[in-house]
Design a protein around this motif. Structure first.
Motif, PDB file in Angstrom:
ATOM      1  N   GLN A   2       0.558  -1.358   0.020  1.00  0.00           N
ATOM      2  CA  GLN A   2       0.127  -0.038   0.134  1.00  0.00           C
ATOM      3  C   GLN A   2       0.704   1.132   0.153  1.00  0.00           C
ATOM      4  O   GLN A   2       0.658   2.182  -0.501  1.00  0.00           O
ATOM      5  CB  GLN A   2      -0.474   0.024   1.211  1.00  0.00           C
ATOM      6  CG  GLN A   2      -2.307  -0.853   1.202  1.00  0.00           C
ATOM      7  CD  GLN A   2      -2.739  -1.266   2.446  1.00  0.00           C
ATOM      8  OE1 GLN A   2      -2.972  -0.420   3.837  1.00  0.00           O
ATOM      9  NE2 GLN A   2      -3.897  -1.253   2.528  1.00  0.00           N
ATOM     10  N   LEU A  43       2.418   1.600  -3.414  1.00  0.00           N
ATOM     11  CA  LEU A  43       1.675   1.814  -4.387  1.00  0.00           C
ATOM     12  C   LEU A  43       0.896   3.792  -4.056  1.00  0.00           C
ATOM     13  O   LEU A  43       1.052   3.905  -5.201  1.00  0.00           O
ATOM     14  CB  LEU A  43       0.182   1.118  -4.818  1.00  0.00           C
ATOM     15  CG  LEU A  43       0.899  -0.441  -4.780  1.00  0.00           C
ATOM     16  CD1 LEU A  43      -0.691  -1.012  -4.776  1.00  0.00           C
ATOM     17  CD2 LEU A  43       0.474   0.019  -6.523  1.00  0.00           C
ATOM     18  N   LYS A  44       0.769   4.454  -3.097  1.00  0.00           N
ATOM     19  CA  LYS A  44       0.501   5.396  -2.269  1.00  0.00           C
ATOM     20  C   LYS A  44       1.779   6.357  -3.272  1.00  0.00           C
ATOM     21  O   LYS A  44       1.428   7.616  -3.534  1.00  0.00           O
ATOM     22  CB  LYS A  44      -0.398   5.651  -1.583  1.00  0.00           C
ATOM     23  CG  LYS A  44       0.305   5.835  -0.037  1.00  0.00           C
ATOM     24  CD  LYS A  44      -0.345   5.536   1.389  1.00  0.00           C
ATOM     25  CE  LYS A  44       1.321   6.189   2.295  1.00  0.00           C
ATOM     26  NZ  LYS A  44       1.149   7.728   2.211  1.00  0.00           N
ATOM     27  N   SER A  87       5.195   7.472  -7.589  1.00  0.00           N
ATOM     28  CA  SER A  87       4.596   7.095  -9.074  1.00  0.00           C
ATOM     29  C   SER A  87       5.013   6.397 -10.026  1.00  0.00           C
ATOM     30  O   SER A  87       4.307   6.351 -11.177  1.00  0.00           O
ATOM     31  CB  SER A  87       4.377   9.371  -9.575  1.00  0.00           C
ATOM     32  OG  SER A  87       5.946   9.594  -9.618  1.00  0.00           O
ATOM     33  N   ALA A 144       4.100   2.346  -8.970  1.00  0.00           N
ATOM     34  CA  ALA A 144       2.974   2.054  -9.462  1.00  0.00           C
ATOM     35  C   ALA A 144       2.790   1.672 -10.048  1.00  0.00           C
ATOM     36  O   ALA A 144       1.580   0.535 -10.326  1.00  0.00           O
ATOM     37  CB  ALA A 144       2.256   3.349  -8.703  1.00  0.00           C
ATOM     38  N   THR A 169       0.561  -2.227 -10.187  1.00  0.00           N
ATOM     39  CA  THR A 169      -0.460  -2.751  -9.950  1.00  0.00           C
ATOM     40  C   THR A 169      -1.139  -3.616 -10.938  1.00  0.00           C
ATOM     41  O   THR A 169      -2.223  -4.073 -11.010  1.00  0.00           O
ATOM     42  CB  THR A 169      -1.127  -1.121 -10.784  1.00  0.00           C
ATOM     43  OG1 THR A 169      -0.800  -0.813 -11.545  1.00  0.00           O
ATOM     44  CG2 THR A 169      -1.640  -0.708  -9.381  1.00  0.00           C
ATOM     45  N   ASP A 208      -3.814   2.674  -6.625  1.00  0.00           N
ATOM     46  CA  ASP A 208      -2.750   3.391  -6.627  1.00  0.00           C
ATOM     47  C   ASP A 208      -3.691   4.802  -6.069  1.00  0.00           C
ATOM     48  O   ASP A 208      -2.967   5.027  -5.222  1.00  0.00           O
ATOM     49  CB  ASP A 208      -1.327   3.487  -7.623  1.00  0.00           C
ATOM     50  CG  ASP A 208      -1.711   3.565  -8.457  1.00  0.00           C
ATOM     51  OD1 ASP A 208      -3.161   3.279  -9.352  1.00  0.00           O
ATOM     52  OD2 ASP A 208      -1.381   4.650  -9.436  1.00  0.00           O
ATOM     53  N   GLN A 211      -4.278   6.926  -2.456  1.00  0.00           N
ATOM     54  CA  GLN A 211      -4.406   8.460  -1.974  1.00  0.00           C
ATOM     55  C   GLN A 211      -5.259   8.541  -0.409  1.00  0.00           C
ATOM     56  O   GLN A 211      -4.971   9.437   0.192  1.00  0.00           O
ATOM     57  CB  GLN A 211      -4.738   9.391  -2.829  1.00  0.00           C
ATOM     58  CG  GLN A 211      -4.192   9.320  -4.107  1.00  0.00           C
ATOM     59  CD  GLN A 211      -2.292   9.213  -3.079  1.00  0.00           C
ATOM     60  OE1 GLN A 211      -2.016  10.050  -2.911  1.00  0.00           O
ATOM     61  NE2 GLN A 211      -1.208   8.630  -4.076  1.00  0.00           N
TER      62      GLN A 211
END
Length: 326
Positions: free
Chosen positions: A182, A185-186, A189, A192, A196, A240, A244
């Motif tokens: 997590q 992914l968050k 940039s 991600a 995914t 991703d 947020q």
């Protein structure tokens, strides 16, 4: 020389996989049944899946269930029928980007938008003037707090809340421990879009399994249903963007924790204490310190992050005790 080609192959295989579109798995019989029993309404041009079951005769009570990340309304399947025996209407939805709902990309997913999705569903069902009971889990807890804020603080909300029951959500950034994937992914940039696409069932099963208790693990079929719901409409490709919400919780902590501590709406917390995401005792001690008007049920010590799936009977008993207390 041979070893050099092996290394090149190991590097190229996942890179090629990034550009391959792997078809989503077929729905199981159980998941197909859930899907067939649902309906769709439109929110800003997107399709939102929901279930709406008529239940107990002689009751006017309505309950709305808000699921967590990264799963769907199917999380409530084990307690659905008992709820229909107590409530006149039992309603659940798949948030935008989840389950059987549309999963637009690119898109800036937000807790605020998901709260508006819930309000739009309530209006669509003609329940804007009806007092509703919210039950939420994980990601859904934060959506519920935004709905509570709109109702309590700025009076712009379209829900009149009769009660709110939370469960194992990361309400406090200071006691919330997201999983490694997590975080990657968050915040990345660059990585991600690759992660995914490379996320597969084995990785998913391992990650989800870590937030269930050792004695309450999903069956293989249940793991597969969760994965199928995620992969539906290429949901893995929006993870991703949805994640947020973790940053949004930090940014808007004062707003959401503030309304939680000041509301007069009846509150209850059902908590699985083995949760590695919101660990015991730090999380529940802070909750009881800050939210003194709330009642709390701590389930058995082997129950983890998904209490409604790991201990549906305990979850229901705790909730019915709460709902009958006021």
């Amino acid at each position: 020389m041979r070893e050099w080609w092996i290394h090149v192959g190991l590097i190229c295989i996942p890179l090629v996989a990034v550009y391959l579109h792997i078809p989503p798995p077929q729905l199981s019989t159980a998941l197909q049944k859930w899907h067939s029993a649902g309906k769709v309404f439109h929110f800003r041009g997107w399709k939102i899946f929901y279930r709406d079951s008529l239940g107990a005769l002689g009751s006017s009570d309505v309950i709305i269930l808000l699921h967590g990340f990264p799963t769907s309304s199917y999380d409530w399947s084990k307690i659905w029928d008992p709820l229909t025996q107590r409530f006149h209407r039992v309603i659940a939805l798949d948030f935008l980007g989840f389950g059987f709902s549309d999963k637009p990309r690119p898109h800036k997913y937000s807790i605020f938008e998901q709260a508006s999705v819930v309000e739009a569903l309530v209006a669509h069902l003609g329940l804007s003037n009806q007092r509703v009971n919210l039950v939420s889990h994980d990601y859904g807890d934060t959506v519920a707090l935004e709905l509570l804020y709109r109702s309590d603080q700025n009076r712009t909300g379209h829900l009149t809340l009769n009660s709110l029951c939370l469960s194992n959500g990361g309400l406090f950034p200071e006691t919330h421990h997201p999983r490694l994937l997590q975080m990657l992914l968050k915040d990345s940039s660059f990585l991600a879009p690759i992660l995914t696409r490379l996320t597969n069932f084995v990785i998913f099963q391992k990650g989800i399994g870590e937030v269930f208790g050792p004695y309450t693990q999903p069956t293989d079929a249940e793991f597969w249903d969760m994965w199928t719901g995620l992969r539906y409409n290429d949901g893995n490709l929006v993870l991703d963007s949805i994640l947020q919400y973790i940053n949004q919780r930090l940014k808007h902590r004062e707003r959401w924790v503030g309304v939680l501590t000041s509301t007069y709406v009846p509150l209850h917390m059902i908590y699985g204490p083995l949760d590695p995401v919101n660990p015991h005792p730090q999380f529940i001690r802070l909750y009881q310190k800050l939210v003194q008007k709330s009642t709390v049920t701590i389930l058995d010590e082997h129950i983890s992050h998904y209490p409604q799936l790991e201990d549906p009977t305990g979850f229901l008993n705790a909730y019915f005790n709460f709902i009958h207390s006021f």
